[in-house]
Design an enzyme around this catalytic site. Sequence first.
Site, PDB file in Angstrom:
ATOM      1  N   GLY A  19       0.833  -1.196   0.000  1.00 51.96           N
ATOM      2  CA  GLY A  19       0.000   0.000   0.000  1.00 51.96           C
ATOM      3  C   GLY A  19       0.865   1.242   0.000  1.00 51.96           C
ATOM      4  O   GLY A  19       1.968   1.247  -0.529  1.00 51.96           O
ATOM      5  N   CYS A  20       0.384   2.258   0.622  1.00 48.90           N
ATOM      6  CA  CYS A  20       1.064   3.548   0.666  1.00 48.90           C
ATOM      7  C   CYS A  20       2.412   3.444   1.371  1.00 48.90           C
ATOM      8  O   CYS A  20       2.495   2.923   2.485  1.00 48.90           O
ATOM      9  CB  CYS A  20       0.178   4.551   1.389  1.00 48.90           C
TER      10      CYS A  20
END
Length: 186
Positions: A19-20
Amino acid sequence: MRSTFPVDNGKEIATLAGGCFWCLEALFLELRGVEKVESGYSGGNVPNPSYDQVCTGTTGHAEVVQITFDPMIISFRELLEVFFTIHDPTTLNRQGADVGTQYRSAIFYHTQEQREIAEHVMKEFREAKIWDAPIVTEMKAFTAFYRAEEHHQGYYKRNPEQPYCRIVIAPKVAKLRKQYRAKLKK
């Protein structure tokens, strides 16, 4: 900037996508034995991509963290155990509201040993049925790491009051601190 393996002085590198990169960086920096965490991009086909290019989903890159760690203090296996509990490895090309191939779950292994450890850890997590859905984490040989722009480095530390940091990252940090207290720097 391109980084390669190995690192001097007995240190090792892990390159992970979940993810981020702001989330992963904030979490891995908390662990004893982790000496450096850089946000960047791996797994794509465009040299030196920008954040804007990666966000289009057309470069093939994932947002990653490149972790320099001391294997005498924390092992690659331990990093992966944390990795599989701080993100959802069952969602293809997304983490929460972040959607796109750049947010996929991936392990970019640097050595055959890292690959074998990753396969074993993934098998253990599958067999433990911790997740209701199958793990879709990509495993791929590391080829290149491109460091993200400077304003992405240390983002959570510099911007703890930013809404994304308060809503998404802070709860993950709290979970890490509770679940992995014995592995924390402080």
